[in-house]
Design a protein around this motif. Structure first.
Motif, short mmCIF file in Angstrom:
data_model
loop_
_atom_site.label_atom_id
_atom_site.label_comp_id
_atom_site.label_asym_id
_atom_site.label_seq_id
_atom_site.Cartn_x
_atom_site.Cartn_y
_atom_site.Cartn_z
N LYS A 71 14.86 2.09 1.35
CA LYS A 71 15.13 0.65 1.50
C LYS A 71 13.87 -0.17 1.27
CE LYS A 71 19.01 1.12 4.74
NZ LYS A 71 19.51 0.83 6.11
N LEU A 72 12.75 0.29 1.82
CA LEU A 72 11.49 -0.44 1.67
C LEU A 72 11.09 -0.51 0.20
CD1 LEU A 72 8.31 -0.09 3.83
CD2 LEU A 72 8.12 0.13 1.36
N LYS A 75 7.39 12.27 3.86
CA LYS A 75 6.33 12.96 4.61
C LYS A 75 4.95 12.42 4.22
CE LYS A 75 8.92 17.30 5.03
NZ LYS A 75 8.97 18.73 4.60
N ILE A 76 4.79 12.06 2.95
CA ILE A 76 3.49 11.57 2.47
C ILE A 76 3.09 10.28 3.16
CG2 ILE A 76 2.24 10.74 0.42
CD1 ILE A 76 2.77 13.75 0.46
N VAL A 77 4.06 9.40 3.38
CA VAL A 77 3.75 8.08 3.98
C VAL A 77 4.25 7.96 5.41
CG1 VAL A 77 3.61 6.87 1.78
CG2 VAL A 77 5.83 7.13 2.88
N HIS A 78 4.69 9.09 5.99
CA HIS A 78 5.14 9.12 7.39
C HIS A 78 6.29 8.14 7.66
CE1 HIS A 78 1.81 11.75 8.43
NE2 HIS A 78 0.98 10.91 7.84
N LEU A 79 7.27 8.13 6.75
CA LEU A 79 8.43 7.26 6.92
C LEU A 79 9.71 8.08 6.77
CD1 LEU A 79 7.47 4.09 4.81
CD2 LEU A 79 7.42 4.32 7.30
N HIS A 80 10.75 7.66 7.47
CA HIS A 80 12.05 8.31 7.31
C HIS A 80 12.53 8.07 5.89
CE1 HIS A 80 16.36 9.09 7.78
NE2 HIS A 80 16.03 9.82 8.84
N GLN A 105 13.26 -2.96 -1.63
CA GLN A 105 12.91 -4.32 -1.21
C GLN A 105 11.65 -4.81 -1.90
OE1 GLN A 105 12.66 -4.91 3.11
NE2 GLN A 105 10.82 -6.15 2.79
N GLU A 106 10.64 -3.93 -2.04
CA GLU A 106 9.35 -4.33 -2.60
C GLU A 106 9.35 -4.38 -4.13
OE1 GLU A 106 6.49 -5.30 -0.97
OE2 GLU A 106 7.80 -5.34 0.79
N THR A 107 10.15 -3.53 -4.77
CA THR A 107 10.07 -3.41 -6.24
C THR A 107 11.32 -3.87 -6.97
OG1 THR A 107 10.92 -1.14 -6.30
CG2 THR A 107 8.55 -1.41 -5.95
N GLY A 108 12.44 -3.98 -6.23
CA GLY A 108 13.70 -4.32 -6.87
C GLY A 108 14.29 -3.17 -7.66
N MET A 122 0.83 -1.20 0.00
CA MET A 122 0.00 0.00 0.00
C MET A 122 0.87 1.25 0.00
SD MET A 122 -2.98 1.20 -0.14
CE MET A 122 -3.70 2.83 0.06
N ILE A 123 1.99 1.21 0.73
CA ILE A 123 2.90 2.36 0.76
C ILE A 123 3.48 2.60 -0.62
CG2 ILE A 123 5.13 3.14 1.62
CD1 ILE A 123 4.43 1.82 4.29
N VAL A 124 3.88 1.51 -1.30
CA VAL A 124 4.43 1.65 -2.65
C VAL A 124 3.38 2.21 -3.60
CG1 VAL A 124 5.30 0.37 -4.65
CG2 VAL A 124 6.18 -0.14 -2.36
#
Length: 453
Positions: free
Chosen positions: A380-381, A369-374, A384-387, A345-347
């Motif tokens: 990295k996420l 800021k949009i997804v509240h992640l550093h 990891q999810e998309t390569g 969902m984040i991606v």
């Protein structure tokens, strides 16, 4: 107090409306209707203290309205009007909760006695149900007032009663310190649950009686016009005008009929429906209304949803609805997945945001800021999810958009470069050539010749 008069006879309604000096009895606002079917919706939307209704009307009776008030948990007290032949029916209404019943034709003295009985009952009830101000969810209470479809909650009935004679105003105070917040809390006393900090500013609502003193202390304080919570439509109108600079009228709220119901286990379906509905809205005002109603639904459903996040949505994010939607969608995903963040969902949220903001600053900091992640964690996420590196995805989407514009428009390459987020045209041309093996000029000529042939 607020009074609603319902009778299918227009003459009777007008007679009752002018029968007494209502203000002397504490009634400040009177609404009348001869349409008993609409009476339920009127009751839901306007927080009436008293209902005077005929016991027999086509399609929806006074008994039906009594049952509706009980089912919805409304605080409205009822006086029933009936004919002699309906005496036993009227007694049934009293057993169901009507405070009194009057026989037609209604006598002025009898109506005045009944009203005094009702107002005494209301004031006695108000005193016997104290409000636990320290435990009040002020944001939840505000939602029930400004949201068109927020369901009534019994826990707020004492609050409505306690605030019936108090005037308030919305406020904003930028660039505040902790000491400023303490001063506001001291002035607001039990109403401190209506004051929130978001970033460096204080925001919320305060008693109108203290606004002048606070303005003298804080010259940058901005306040709205005064309002009373009993006037729900006025509160809603001022909220949208003060915080979003939008004038909302009842007809604007009709778009909420498209709001999808959100059921546990239906996350993907709800997400797709929400995005579809949102994309069909053309005005900023309607998009804000839609997202506010969605926010209200999420806050009502999810007791674990952080109040600070919802405050941020209401008072910071919703003013730019296109940017606010991805943030809310992530919370929707978390709500249906046990509050566990969905990486997919984040991606998807990042992809949707990039597609809508291809010309904007799409740095890791802004996307984080949009997804509240550093930013580092987001990078990295995503890999990891998309390569794929996120920066590579952004560059690909920008160049794809540029290629489309080269074919579909007559814009100059310099303008296309700006539209897809590249300020330096030469750098854009280099990237385009690396991607497509030719310059933008050559690409356009080749594609145009291919179409001609």
């Amino acid at each position: 107090m607020r009074l609603l008069i319902v009778d299918d006879g227009h003459y009777i309604v007008e007679y009752l409306k002018h029968l007494l000096d209502w203000k002397s009895l504490g009634v400040e606002y009177i609404t009348t209707t001869t349409n008993s079917i609409n009476a339920k919706q009127i009751l839901n939307n306007n927080d009436f203290d008293i209902l005077i209704t005929d016991i027999r009307m086509p399609e929806v009776s006074g008994i039906d309205l009594l049952q509706h008030i009980e089912e919805q948990g409304l605080k409205t007290k009822v006086i029933i009007l009936s004919g002699y032949s309906q005496f036993e029916y009227a007694q049934q209404a009293v057993r169901l909760g009507a405070v009194d019943y009057l026989l037609k034709p209604v006598d002025k003295d009898d109506m005045e006695k009944a009203m005094k009985k009702v107002t005494l009952f209301i004031h006695t009830k108000k005193k016997s149900t104290p409000v636990a101000w320290d435990k009040l969810d002020g944001l939840g209470f505000l939602m029930t007032v400004i949201s068109e479809h927020c369901p009534p909650r019994d826990e707020y009935n004492p609050v409505h009663s306690a605030l019936v004679d108090e005037s308030f105003c919305f406020f904003q105070l930028p660039e505040t310190e902790e000491r400023d917040e303490m001063i506001f809390l001291d002035y607001s006393l039990e109403y401190k649950r209506f004051i929130w900090r978001t970033g460096s500013k204080l925001i919320g609502l305060i008693p109108a009686s203290g606004a002048d003193n606070l303005s003298s202390i804080f010259p940058t304080l901005i306040v709205s016009e005064n309002f009373e919570f009993s006037q729900r439509n006025v509160v809603r109108h001022l909220f949208y005008q003060f915080f979003y600079k939008e004038k909302v009228c009842p007809s604007d709220l009709e778009i909420m009929r498209t709001l999808p119901s959100i059921e546990p286990g239906e996350c993907d379906l709800a997400r797709k429906q929400i995005q579809k509905n949102f994309s069909q809205l053309t005005s900023r005002k309607h998009k804000i209304i839609y997202l506010l109603e969605l926010t209200s639904a999420l806050y009502t459903m999810d007791t674990k949803l952080q109040q600070a996040d919802v405050v941020d949505w209401l008072f910071n994010q919703l003013s730019e609805p296109g940017s606010a939607l991805p943030i809310i969608m992530i919370s929707l995903s978390q709500l249906f997945n046990g509050n566990k963040s969905s990486n997919q969902m984040i991606v998807q949220t990042i992809h949707d945001y990039i597609a809508c903001h291809i010309s904007d600053d799409l740095s890791l900091e802004e996307l984080g800021k949009i997804v509240h992640l550093h930013p580092v964690y987001l990078s990295k996420l995503y890999k990891q999810e998309t390569g794929q590196n996120l920066s590579s995805h952004i560059a690909m989407k920008r160049l794809q958009k540029a290629a489309q514009l080269l074919i579909d428009s007559n814009l100059h390459v310099v303008d296309i470069s700006q539209l897809v987020g590249y300020k330096k045209t030469q750098y854009f041309i280099k990237l385009f050539k690396d991607q497509y093996g030719t310059t933008p000029y050559q690409y356009r000529r080749i594609k145009c010749e291919a179409v001609k042939n």
